[in-house]
Motif scaffolding. Structure first.
Motif: not given
Ligand code: AMP
Ligand code: MG
Length: 400
Positions: A175-179, A229-232, A234-243, A285-289
């Motif tokens: 799970i990718a995490i980015v503030s 956009r660039r950061v998000l 780059s995170l789509t190789e993870c199973d999910a993204i939390l921002t 395509g990657t779930p994002l919270f």
């Protein structure tokens, strides 16, 4: 996209886009904190055979009416060979874990005997209850560890007892995490006058790890659409993204904007306080919270929305799976304010009282007050339009 949904509705919507659940088989040596993906059956009866719970003598109960002398016919030791049969007037020396000899039906503990050459004087009570019966704990094939159980020391010990050295577990999702926020600086760095230390990605990474997933923490993204956009991407190789951050109504709340314009949001805004503006959907395509930026809000939304999403996606066991909080009933010592139309999660300190749990307030409740999440260990679950009055018993989450 649905807006202003209840927390229950938000969880239901999130379930339509679960985290992918994969499985693998790993060594028991590396299993701490992992989660079982299949029930595992016992390969043995436990105990495998009737054995003694004590060191002493295996005897025939009916031979021991008061002080008696019996003839010692041999011994039975754990891991030793088949013991001799115990006949009338006979006893067999026995150690803890050793097989009960045929003919014997009770144990006299060694402290209540006295050896005299080939004989033993029985001074105490022979006890059938000191015989551990075959399969009294587990039978072959019994599934003593269910799907979704988190593996702590006791579960790992039981898996070994049942004969497994490799076990099927859920593969940890990444799970990718980015503030997000121009004001955010990395802890340890020199702060410019308008900067603050970035904390949410660290707290969220820790929460993700406690929920049995791998956190892939990214340094904060600035408030520009191109950079975000660039950061998000780059995170789509993870199973999910939390921002965290940038999800409210402000001009620089770009996570909301970019999701609305270029992503697939399913809901925005949840009737809860703190933590009103979360968004959920997919980024390419990657779930994002998308969690709110206020430190308390981001953690509270994780508890209320992200924890059930992870637990459901990965089929965690309701009581034995990884979890960060337990739902409990608490008597309030202080008044706590509710919220109109919203589930209200005030921070309380939960402690054991005489016959009940009690909850008290120790710091101010601002959603920017990260310290309040440490000074307290619980969250009220005040239904919408409900005040919490001192003396009342309410529902709460007891966080660990
Ligand atoms: P935002 O949701 O982006 O409007 O942020 C709300 C508040 O939370 C602001 O005061 C931000 O400075 C603060 N904030 C946002 N992200 C973080 C973060 N990662 N760490 C600490 N504070 C944050
Ligand atoms: Mg911001």
């Amino acid at each position: 996209m649905e807006t202003r949904v209840t927390p229950e509705r938000a969880v239901a919507i999130a379930h339509t886009m679960p985290l992918p659940r994969k499985t693998e088989t790993i060594s028991l040596d590396r299993a701490t904190g992992r989660v079982l993906s299949k029930p595992i059956p016992s390969l043995v009866d436990d105990p495998r055979f009737d054995n003694s719970a004590m060191d002493g003598f295996a005897v025939r109960n009916q031979d021991c009416d008061g002080r008696t002398t019996l003839r010692i016919v041999g011994e039975s030791r754990a891991g030793g060979s088949e013991p001799p049969v115990v006949g009338v007037g006979e006893a067999c020396r026995i150690m803890t874990g050793a097989r009960i000899p045929d003919g014997a039906d009770a144990i006299v503990i060694v402290e209540e005997t006295e050896e005299d050459g080939d004989n033993v004087v029985i001074m105490g009570e022979p006890r059938p209850s000191f015989i551990r019966r075959r399969a009294e704990n587990l039978s072959i094939g019994q599934e003593a560890l269910p799907v979704g159980a988190a593996l702590g020391p006791s579960e790992i010990g039981l898996a070994a007892t049942m004969g497994h050295d490799r076990i099927p577990v859920v593969t940890k999702p990444r799970i990718a995490i980015v503030s997000t926020g121009d004001e955010l600086a990395k802890p340890g760095e020199e702060l410019a006058p308008s900067e603050i230390y970035e904390s949410n990605s660290y707290a969220l990474a820790a929460m993700v790890e406690e929920m049995g997933c791998t956190a892939v923490r990214h340094d904060a993204a600035p408030d520009t659409l191109d950079e975000l956009r660039r950061v998000l991407d780059s995170l789509t190789e993870c199973d999910a993204i939390l921002t965290s951050g940038g999800v409210s109504m402000g001009e620089f709340d770009l996570v909301r904007r970019i999701m609305e314009d270029e992503g697939d949001p399913l809901f925005w805004k949840v009737a809860m306080r703190p933590g009103g503006p979360p968004m959920f959907g997919a980024w390419k395509g990657t779930p994002l919270f998308a969690l709110p930026g206020n430190p308390v809000s981001s953690q509270v939304v994780f508890h209320v929305l992200v924890v059930p999403w992870i637990a459901n996606s990965l089929q965690y066991h309701e009581s034995l799976g990884p979890r960060m909080a337990d739902r409990v009933r608490v008597r309030l010592l202080d008044d706590v304010r509710g919220a109109p139309g919203k589930l209200c999660l005030r921070r309380i300190r939960i402690e054991t009282g005489d016959n009940e749990l009690i909850g008290s307030v120790h710091t101010h409740q601002g959603s920017g007050n990260a310290h309040s999440m440490v000074a307290h260990n619980g969250l009220t679950l005040l239904p919408p339009d409900t005040e919490g009055k001192a003396g009342e018993i309410i529902d709460a989450l007891w966080c660990r």
